[in-house]
Write a protein that holds these residues in place. Sequence first.
Motif, short mmCIF file in Angstrom:
data_model
loop_
_atom_site.label_atom_id
_atom_site.label_comp_id
_atom_site.label_asym_id
_atom_site.label_seq_id
_atom_site.Cartn_x
_atom_site.Cartn_y
_atom_site.Cartn_z
N ARG A 75 0.85 -1.21 0.00
CA ARG A 75 0.00 0.00 0.00
C ARG A 75 0.88 1.25 0.00
O ARG A 75 0.60 2.21 -0.72
N PHE A 76 1.94 1.25 0.81
CA PHE A 76 2.88 2.38 0.82
C PHE A 76 3.48 2.57 -0.57
O PHE A 76 3.56 3.69 -1.07
N HIS A 77 3.89 1.45 -1.21
CA HIS A 77 4.48 1.53 -2.54
C HIS A 77 3.51 2.17 -3.54
O HIS A 77 3.90 3.02 -4.33
N MET A 78 2.26 1.77 -3.48
CA MET A 78 1.26 2.36 -4.38
C MET A 78 1.07 3.85 -4.11
O MET A 78 0.78 4.62 -5.01
N GLY A 79 1.23 4.26 -2.86
CA GLY A 79 0.97 5.64 -2.49
C GLY A 79 2.17 6.56 -2.51
O GLY A 79 2.08 7.72 -2.09
N ILE A 80 3.33 6.08 -2.99
CA ILE A 80 4.52 6.93 -2.99
C ILE A 80 4.28 8.23 -3.76
O ILE A 80 4.78 9.28 -3.39
N GLY A 81 3.49 8.17 -4.80
CA GLY A 81 3.19 9.37 -5.58
C GLY A 81 2.06 10.20 -5.02
O GLY A 81 1.72 11.26 -5.57
N SER A 82 1.47 9.78 -3.92
CA SER A 82 0.33 10.52 -3.35
C SER A 82 0.80 11.80 -2.67
O SER A 82 1.96 11.95 -2.29
N THR A 83 -0.12 12.71 -2.50
CA THR A 83 0.17 13.97 -1.82
C THR A 83 0.61 13.71 -0.38
O THR A 83 1.52 14.38 0.13
N PHE A 84 0.00 12.74 0.28
CA PHE A 84 0.36 12.43 1.67
C PHE A 84 1.84 12.06 1.78
O PHE A 84 2.58 12.60 2.59
N VAL A 85 2.29 11.11 0.95
CA VAL A 85 3.68 10.64 1.05
C VAL A 85 4.64 11.72 0.57
O VAL A 85 5.64 12.01 1.25
N THR A 86 4.38 12.34 -0.57
CA THR A 86 5.31 13.35 -1.08
C THR A 86 5.41 14.55 -0.15
O THR A 86 6.49 15.09 0.06
N SER A 87 4.30 14.96 0.45
CA SER A 87 4.35 16.09 1.38
C SER A 87 5.04 15.70 2.69
O SER A 87 5.73 16.52 3.30
N THR A 88 4.89 14.45 3.12
CA THR A 88 5.59 13.99 4.32
C THR A 88 7.09 14.05 4.11
O THR A 88 7.83 14.53 4.97
N PHE A 89 7.56 13.58 2.98
CA PHE A 89 8.99 13.65 2.67
C PHE A 89 9.42 15.12 2.51
O PHE A 89 10.47 15.51 3.00
N ALA A 90 8.61 15.92 1.83
CA ALA A 90 8.95 17.33 1.62
C ALA A 90 9.06 18.09 2.95
O ALA A 90 9.91 18.96 3.11
#
Length: 175
Positions: free
Chosen positions: A89-104
């Motif tokens: 699920r994390f892999h599928m969501g790497i491009g999501s706003t949640f994951v990208t903003s968390t890293f940002a």
Amino acid sequence: MKFESAIIKSLQTCLPTFKFILADRNGVEPAAPYCLVTIIDVINHGRPYLTTANKDGVEVEQISQNKIVNFSLTLHALATDQQQDDFERFHMGIGSTFVTSTFANNGLGILEYTDIIYQSTPVNEISYKRAIIDISIFCERTEEYYSPFIKVVETHGDLIDSDKDFDLTTDFNIN
């Protein structure tokens, strides 16, 4: 450790139930499930640039370098463990706003990532399954250096013109 701590902090927000372990730290692997974080390489991107800042009345040089950090996530868990589904699920969501903003929010930009690679790992008749994702991130590293700066130049002397009887005493200050 700057990259590693920012990566771990981002991952803990995205996968709060996972135990993340930094690779190459001469420690004992914990009991499964856990996720191993391995820094593959760190590549300078472009040239470093220099700026100066005033911190508490002291001039500081700041040298910043853009970097690309390639790292690998390796989930080590039972083949039937719920964390296998969470990892996918994390892999599928790497491009999501949640994951990208968390890293940002931790100063990291996700550049690219691979598909999940699975490896069967039997240990003492127990079937473990490793799931591996390689991720590339873009970030900037800044280091500060305290260097002596010239704040005042003073010169004192005499100007003499030998052809003409001209003599002048000077004092000159540059602040």
